[in-house]
Design a protein around this motif. Structure first.
Motif, PDB file in Angstrom:
ATOM      1  N   GLU A 116       0.838  -1.199   0.000  1.00 16.10           N
ATOM      2  CA  GLU A 116       0.000   0.000   0.000  1.00 16.10           C
ATOM      3  C   GLU A 116       0.874   1.250   0.000  1.00 16.10           C
ATOM      4  N   THR A 119       2.442   1.621  -3.414  1.00 15.15           N
ATOM      5  CA  THR A 119       1.442   2.009  -4.411  1.00 15.15           C
ATOM      6  C   THR A 119       1.110   3.489  -4.307  1.00 15.15           C
ATOM      7  N   LEU A 120       0.980   3.997  -3.090  1.00 12.50           N
ATOM      8  CA  LEU A 120       0.696   5.425  -2.916  1.00 12.50           C
ATOM      9  C   LEU A 120       1.844   6.281  -3.437  1.00 12.50           C
ATOM     10  N   THR A 121       3.071   5.797  -3.297  1.00 14.62           N
ATOM     11  CA  THR A 121       4.218   6.495  -3.870  1.00 14.62           C
ATOM     12  C   THR A 121       4.167   6.423  -5.400  1.00 14.62           C
ATOM     13  N   LEU A 123       1.641   6.166  -7.321  1.00 16.97           N
ATOM     14  CA  LEU A 123       0.553   6.998  -7.837  1.00 16.97           C
ATOM     15  C   LEU A 123       0.747   8.478  -7.523  1.00 16.97           C
ATOM     16  N   GLY A 124       1.777   8.816  -6.762  1.00 18.91           N
ATOM     17  CA  GLY A 124       2.035  10.212  -6.437  1.00 18.91           C
ATOM     18  C   GLY A 124       1.166  10.770  -5.328  1.00 18.91           C
ATOM     19  N   GLU A 125       0.492   9.903  -4.577  1.00 14.61           N
ATOM     20  CA  GLU A 125      -0.337  10.399  -3.466  1.00 14.61           C
ATOM     21  C   GLU A 125       0.527  10.801  -2.286  1.00 14.61           C
ATOM     22  N   HIS A 126       1.724  10.262  -2.208  1.00 15.71           N
ATOM     23  CA  HIS A 126       2.766  10.788  -1.343  1.00 15.71           C
ATOM     24  C   HIS A 126       4.096  10.487  -2.037  1.00 15.71           C
ATOM     25  N   THR A 127       5.148  11.111  -1.571  1.00 12.81           N
ATOM     26  CA  THR A 127       6.479  10.866  -2.139  1.00 12.81           C
ATOM     27  C   THR A 127       7.389  10.434  -0.994  1.00 12.81           C
ATOM     28  N   THR A 185       4.998   7.916 -15.201  1.00 10.36           N
ATOM     29  CA  THR A 185       3.661   7.433 -14.873  1.00 10.36           C
ATOM     30  C   THR A 185       3.696   5.911 -14.782  1.00 10.36           C
TER      31      THR A 185
END
Length: 193
Positions: A116, A119-121, A123-127, A185
């Motif tokens: 998780e 995946t968030l990294t 998708l760019g939801e956090h870095t 991407t």
């Protein structure tokens, strides 16, 4: 990097090398002034890494869910703790408190938490950097699975490479501190990607 969320087993595994590695990571984190953020219990490797940070004078924040808290699983010596209603809320809070993520050997929960965060990294939801401490080669199957995903066209090499795999705690922390988010991407060969 000021705080690191560590995901790991609530069991000890078959070899003392797992606990030894967890303790070494905890000492390394405390030595660098990094706060540990973790699931809040004293069970298994979770307790080992927390004890090591605390014994070395570091800070530990536990985020435990209500069910485990009600069962008396909260580590008694934490610097701070929070009780989250659900496992999902616990993970969200740990992610908010952390600047990077490390997985130690563990089971389903550990894998799910690591993927998780990665995946968030992706998708760019956090870095935030994600890594694993590869004790006794535990994560070699993960390395092979990520390579296979790239070879089969389901993942870009940059996203495979964003999961840092190291067997030494100091080298892992160095790599996470130097980590840079990929700038590609996730889509491969698709219009508008």
């Amino acid at each position: 990097m000021h705080s690191v969320a560590v995901f790991c087993g609530s069991n000890f595994g078959v070899s003392p090398a797992y606990a030894e590695g967890a303790a070494a990571l905890g000492r390394a984190m405390a030595g660098r002034g990094l706060r540990l953020v973790y699931g809040g219990t004293s069970k298994g490797l979770m307790g080992v890494v927390a004890d090591a940070v605390l014994d070395a004078g570091g800070e530990v924040t536990g985020v435990i869910n209500e069910r485990l808290h009600a069962r008396g699983h909260l580590h008694p010596r934490l610097s701070a703790h929070e009780v989250a209603a659900t496992l999902s809320q616990r993970k969200m809070r740990m992610a908010a408190l952390a600047d990077a993520f490390i997985a130690l050997p563990g089971g389903l929960g550990t894998f799910e938490e690591l993927f998780e965060a990665a995946t968030l990294t992706q998708l760019g939801e956090h870095t935030k950097a994600c890594g694993v401490l590869n004790l006794r080669g535990y994560f070699e199957p993960l390395r092979a699975m990520l390579d296979h995903a790239v070879a089969e066209g389901f993942m870009k090499a940059e996203h495979r490479d964003m999961v840092v795999i190291e067997s030494d705690p100091q080298r892992l922390l160095d790599a996470l501190a130097a980590w840079q988010a990929p700038s590609v991407t996730k889509w491969i060969g698709q219009p508008g990607a």
